[in-house]
Write a protein that holds these residues in place. Structure first.
Motif, PDB file in Angstrom:
ATOM      1  N   GLY A   1      -2.150 -10.329   5.909  1.00  0.00           N
ATOM      2  CA  GLY A   1      -2.791  -9.119   5.131  1.00  0.00           C
ATOM      3  C   GLY A   1      -1.793  -8.404   4.656  1.00  0.00           C
ATOM      4  N   SER A   2      -1.992  -7.549   3.840  1.00  0.00           N
ATOM      5  CA  SER A   2      -1.205  -6.537   3.111  1.00  0.00           C
ATOM      6  C   SER A   2      -1.153  -5.322   4.048  1.00  0.00           C
ATOM      7  CB  SER A   2      -1.500  -6.068   1.788  1.00  0.00           C
ATOM      8  OG  SER A   2      -2.738  -4.941   2.022  1.00  0.00           O
ATOM      9  N   PRO A   3       0.151  -4.552   3.978  1.00  0.00           N
ATOM     10  CA  PRO A   3       0.198  -3.422   5.001  1.00  0.00           C
ATOM     11  C   PRO A   3      -1.022  -2.432   4.758  1.00  0.00           C
ATOM     12  CG  PRO A   3       2.620  -4.302   4.251  1.00  0.00           C
ATOM     13  CD  PRO A   3       1.500  -4.971   3.584  1.00  0.00           C
ATOM     14  N   TRP A   4      -1.307  -2.072   3.475  1.00  0.00           N
ATOM     15  CA  TRP A   4      -2.188  -1.128   3.157  1.00  0.00           C
ATOM     16  C   TRP A   4      -3.459  -1.550   3.982  1.00  0.00           C
ATOM     17  CZ3 TRP A   4      -3.816   3.700   2.414  1.00  0.00           C
ATOM     18  CH2 TRP A   4      -4.919   3.661   2.187  1.00  0.00           C
ATOM     19  N   THR A   5      -3.820  -2.803   3.857  1.00  0.00           N
ATOM     20  CA  THR A   5      -5.042  -3.576   4.220  1.00  0.00           C
ATOM     21  C   THR A   5      -5.119  -3.498   5.833  1.00  0.00           C
ATOM     22  OG1 THR A   5      -5.856  -4.572   2.316  1.00  0.00           O
ATOM     23  CG2 THR A   5      -6.544  -5.384   4.466  1.00  0.00           C
ATOM     24  N   LEU A   6      -4.017  -3.865   6.463  1.00  0.00           N
ATOM     25  CA  LEU A   6      -3.855  -3.634   8.015  1.00  0.00           C
ATOM     26  C   LEU A   6      -3.988  -2.328   8.381  1.00  0.00           C
ATOM     27  CD1 LEU A   6      -0.977  -6.408   8.636  1.00  0.00           C
ATOM     28  CD2 LEU A   6      -3.321  -6.852   8.467  1.00  0.00           C
ATOM     29  N   ALA A   7      -3.131  -1.370   7.763  1.00  0.00           N
ATOM     30  CA  ALA A   7      -3.478   0.088   8.153  1.00  0.00           C
ATOM     31  C   ALA A   7      -4.682   0.648   7.926  1.00  0.00           C
ATOM     32  CB  ALA A   7      -2.349   0.823   7.224  1.00  0.00           C
ATOM     33  N   THR A   8      -5.433   0.026   6.925  1.00  0.00           N
ATOM     34  CA  THR A   8      -6.799   0.617   6.821  1.00  0.00           C
ATOM     35  C   THR A   8      -7.688   0.433   8.079  1.00  0.00           C
ATOM     36  OG1 THR A   8      -6.730   0.396   4.487  1.00  0.00           O
ATOM     37  CG2 THR A   8      -8.789   0.542   5.378  1.00  0.00           C
TER      38      THR A   8
END
Length: 348
Positions: free
Chosen positions: A143-150
């Motif tokens: 997963g992308s960092p933004w998606t994981l962070a979300t």
């Protein structure tokens, strides 16, 4: 490799037919998957057992003439390894017992030890490569960092992303700290998959499309760029192609192409001919049939496949895929109709 259509297409080299693989090509629409999932007892057990993950990865290749296998796993293995308490709620999807929402909670996060906390993933990659025996390439992913962070900040799926957007506007430095540790984690995770034998990798940016243009560049694309820059060569020294997929990413294709990724995944909200006109021959394009087309009868599926192929046009650099993943309610024979149509029409 006896079957390298995918790798040739990602390198924008000529192929005898357009390669095809599907996001979520292994999963709940297959009865053999549902049976194995029931025997395993939990979804995480399937992900964390290399032998079971290998079996699930190979199941669709036994049914369909796919041009690639994709590792069976989940994008949330990294936050699970960080101790956030990943679990799955029936009818709702993934949730975390311990979401992170404050600068202090974020500051305590560290990059997981890949060998100790996530070693089951490269172990699965090694096993899958051995079982494939050169018949078709294997794609790794994260997963992308933004998606994981979300997911980590919201604590699960969200409709309005209130918690992470509040963090983004009120404490952007804390969000950047979270995204930095996630980018370093994803890079190490993908490099472990590459070292184990993954021949291409995809970064799933599922929620990048919910950002403003400026927000996307700052909080999503910049960290995917860092990951692409950090990817290491394969054990034989060759470059491993990276595919960037942002759902809703149509407005930013030119910037995505500038990252150095080999290919861009497209969702169904942009015509592939328009995307090709914008990025030229800088990258291959992957996609982009609307997943809902698979609900239609096979004759209709074939016509929509023909349309996507015609829109891409002549020349190399196309990998056929859906604009998102196969949903659980799809009939397997409809997937077969798609795969056969891609090869039949593109070979002409």
């Amino acid at each position: 490799m006896s079957h390298d259509r995918l790798l040739r297409a990602l390198a924008r080299e000529p192929v005898d037919a357009t390669p095809v693989w599907l996001m979520r090509q292994a999963g709940r629409y297959l009865p053999e998957y549902r049976k194995l999932r029931e025997q395993a007892g939990s979804f995480l057990t399937l992900c964390q057992n290399p032998e079971l993950a290998c079996e699930v990865t190979l199941q669709p290749l036994r049914r369909f003439d796919f041009d690639a296998a994709i590792l069976f796993s989940d994008i949330l293995t990294i936050p699970e390894a960080m101790g956030l308490g990943l679990h799955f709620v029936a009818g709702e999807g993934p949730h975390f017992h311990h979401p992170v929402r404050t600068p202090d909670e974020i500051a305590r996060l560290t990059v997981p030890d890949i060998d100790r906390e996530l070693g089951y993933v490269p172990a699965a990659v090694e096993l899958i490569r051995r079982e494939l025996d050169g018949r078709t390439p294997l794609i790794g992913f994260a997963g992308s960092p933004w998606t994981l962070a979300t997911y980590m900040v919201e604590g699960g799926p969200s409709k309005n992303y209130a918690h992470i957007k509040k963090l983004m506007y009120d404490a952007p430095e804390a969000l950047h700290q979270l995204l930095d540790v996630l980018a370093r984690s994803v890079a190490a995770y993908l490099n472990a998959q590459i070292a184990a034998g993954a021949q291409a990798v995809q970064i799933f940016d599922t929620w990048g499309g919910v950002l403003t243009p400026a927000g996307y560049r700052e909080f999503s694309l910049a960290y995917m760029q860092a990951i692409v820059d950090a990817l290491e060569p394969a054990p034989d020294g060759s470059r491993v192609p990276a595919i960037l997929f942002t759902k809703g990413g149509g407005p930013w294709l030119e910037s995505m192409a500038d990252t150095g990724a080999a290919a861009l995944g497209l969702d169904w909200t942009i015509d592939i001919d328009a995307a090709r006109a914008r990025v030229g021959d800088r990258v291959a394009l992957q996609g982009n049939l609307d997943p809902a087309v698979l609900h239609a009868r096979p004759a209709v599926i074939r016509e929509h496949v023909r349309d996507v192929l015609a829109r891409f046009g002549d020349g190399p650099g196309h990998v056929f895929n859906l604009g998102h993943g196969v949903t659980p309610d799809i009939k397997p024979d409809h997937v077969a109709a798609l795969v056969d149509a891609v090869h039949e029409f593109s070979a002409r």
